[in-house]
Enzyme design. Structure first.
Site, PDB file in Angstrom:
ATOM      1  CE  LYS A  27      -3.045   2.686   3.041  1.00  0.00           C
ATOM      2  NZ  LYS A  27      -3.645   2.752   4.395  1.00  0.00           N
ATOM      3  CE  LYS A  77      -6.054   9.343   7.800  1.00  0.00           C
ATOM      4  NZ  LYS A  77      -6.564   8.229   8.616  1.00  0.00           N
ATOM      5  CG  ASP A 117      -1.818   5.503   5.063  1.00  0.00           C
ATOM      6  OD1 ASP A 117      -1.741   4.492   5.793  1.00  0.00           O
ATOM      7  OD2 ASP A 117      -2.877   5.837   4.495  1.00  0.00           O
ATOM      8  CG  ASP A 165      -9.511   7.909   6.793  1.00  0.00           C
ATOM      9  OD1 ASP A 165      -8.474   7.940   6.094  1.00  0.00           O
ATOM     10  OD2 ASP A 165      -9.495   8.003   8.034  1.00  0.00           O
ATOM     11  NE  ARG A 224     -10.602  -0.926   4.070  1.00  0.00           N
ATOM     12  CZ  ARG A 224     -11.099  -1.048   5.300  1.00  0.00           C
ATOM     13  NH1 ARG A 224     -12.247  -1.669   5.497  1.00  0.00           N
ATOM     14  NH2 ARG A 224     -10.444  -0.538   6.324  1.00  0.00           N
TER      15      ARG A 224
END
Length: 456
Positions: free
Chosen positions: A223, A235, A246, A305, A309
């Site tokens: 990812k 956020k 991230d 958010d 996935r």
């Protein structure tokens, strides 16, 4: 990168190991005056506890190992000891000397891209029996992963991730293919495009291939969300502060790929990184939107958010179109995983019992702890959509890491697969684990791959 390992033990100073439960016996080789000095300091032999001794003590310094089971205790030494060559004496037979070298290198790490390190680390002479080449390749790969995660999105956006992959590929003669921007739609990667289309740097799927085509194909998927604002489901400031990390899954997958190529593991490697920024603009994807996917499934967006996935789904679909022997994905996917297991313990998911055992054994060998979590079929129906094939979140706040893994399983097509939901970050300094980006879970995976593919 400062030198971490000494070329030889000649002229090296001595570092004596001391276990907490055998402190007095371990100190017996010291002079009486040195033992009295140690006693006055209150040294207990706790893991990572350090003490430099007066001249003429018999050794130059001592290090506590606690119970003597974790080599990461040596991670406290490189910046405590003087920046010269050191050799270890009294190393317990229970500790793998190669892992001791790796732990030393982990403690010697400093992120110095924007601020110079205040000093060089102490250098370790290889303990007897250590695999120096293995320790060196692990040290380089750990540095790669940490540097990528520590670099802010301004310099490690999708462009920066691609440049880093290309540099590693050049080092080992691998090939790179990049599908970028609107080409993602033409080549059927709609979810990667949707998540990243609002950002200035275009979204992309970066693929790297290496190795003999006759060898078993292993796909690594990362990812690569270079920064995650949360999208339109934005956020709060506190939740956004560390979102440069991230892309930690991409960093870990690339670091693992580097280990495979450096060690010449007999596999056909296929690395896939979905590199995007989840930004906010007039063309950002929205809650309630329904996205197409490469797998042919439609996905309703409950929350923008929960984007990781989505980009993994298209990459998993691509990887499993091949005759692939094993698929591993790495992602900083859910806060629920941190609530369950904290920052140091990486949950992983798989339906394959033999693969789970290999990963568990690899975690023990690498001192890279993981914990198998359940792909609980009872929660799978939570992902079913009412006007789409599935949603990108489960029902309510419960089992968020489990439902995220179940979402990914929809795209795997029954292939042998494991998913790592990692934190990729040390929230505070500990021996061998300086605050900042971390290679987490993928060191366990490396040990597993060596056992599975003939290099154990």
């Amino acid at each position: 990168m400062a030198q971490t390992f000494a070329e030889s033990a000649q002229s090296a100073r001595t570092l004596l190991t001391v276990r907490a439960d055998s402190r007095d016996a371990d100190l017996s080789s010291l002079t009486e005056a040195a033992r009295a000095f140690v006693s006055r300091t209150g040294f207990k032999g706790g893991a990572g506890e350090m003490l430099v001794l007066p001249e003429g003590s018999g050794v130059d310094a001592i290090i506590g190992l606690g119970k003597g089971e974790d080599p990461l205790a040596f991670g406290s030494a490189p910046y405590y000891l003087e920046a010269c060559d050191w050799q270890i004496t009294g190393l317990p037979a229970t500790l793998d000397p190669t892992q001791v070298m790796v732990a030393w290198a982990m403690g010697a790490y400093k992120f110095d891209r924007y601020k110079a390190a205040p000093r060089a680390p102490a250098r370790l002479a290889a303990p007897e029996g250590a695999d120096i080449a293995e320790a060196a390749r692990l040290a380089r790969s750990i540095r790669l992963a940490r540097d990528m995660v520590n670099t802010p999105a301004e310099d490690m956006g999708p462009d920066g991730i691609q440049t880093t992959v290309e540099a590693v590929a050049d080092e080992f003669g691998a090939t790179v293919r990049v599908t970028k921007g609107d080409q993602l739609l033409k080549d059927n990667y709609p979810m990667i495009h949707a998540v990243g289309r609002a950002a200035e740097q275009e979204p992309r799927l970066i693929e790297m291939e290496w190795g003999d085509e006759a060898h078993p194909r292993v796909a690594l998927i990362g990812k690569g969300v270079a920064f995650d604002s949360g999208g339109l489901d934005i956020k709060p400031a506190a939740g956004m502060r560390l979102m440069k990390k991230d892309m930690g899954g991409a960093a870990n997958a690339l670091a693992l790929a580097r280990l495979i190529m450096d060690a010449k593991l007999p596999v056909r490697l296929h690395l896939l990184i979905s590199a995007v920024e989840n930004a906010i603009s007039g063309n950002a994807f929205r809650p309630g939107d329904i996205l197409d996917s490469r797998a042919g499934l439609t996905v309703e967006i409950d929350n923008t958010d929960a984007e990781g996935r989505l980009v993994l789904g298209d990459a998993l679909a691509r990887a499993t179109e091949e005759d692939v022997d094993l698929v591993l994905d790495f992602a900083t996917l859910t806060g629920a995983a941190r609530i369950a297991l904290g920052p140091e313990l990486a949950p992983f998911y798989t339906d394959d019992e033999s693969l789970a055992e290999a990963i568990n054994q690899g975690a023990v060998a690498a001192h890279d702890p993981v914990w198998r979590m359940p792909l609980w079929d009872g929660y799978d129906a939570q992902l079913d959509g009412t006007i789409s094939d599935l949603k990108n979140t489960g029902d309510g706040p419960f089992a968020g890491s489990v439902t995220a893994a179940l979402f990914l399983r929809r795209f795997v097509k029954g292939k042998r697969w494991a998913h790592f939901d990692i934190f990729a970050w040390n929230p505070k300094d500990k021996p061998g684990r300086p605050m900042g980006g971390e290679m987490l879970g993928s060191r366990a995976a490396w040990s597993a791959l060596k056992s599975l593919y003939g290099k154990g």
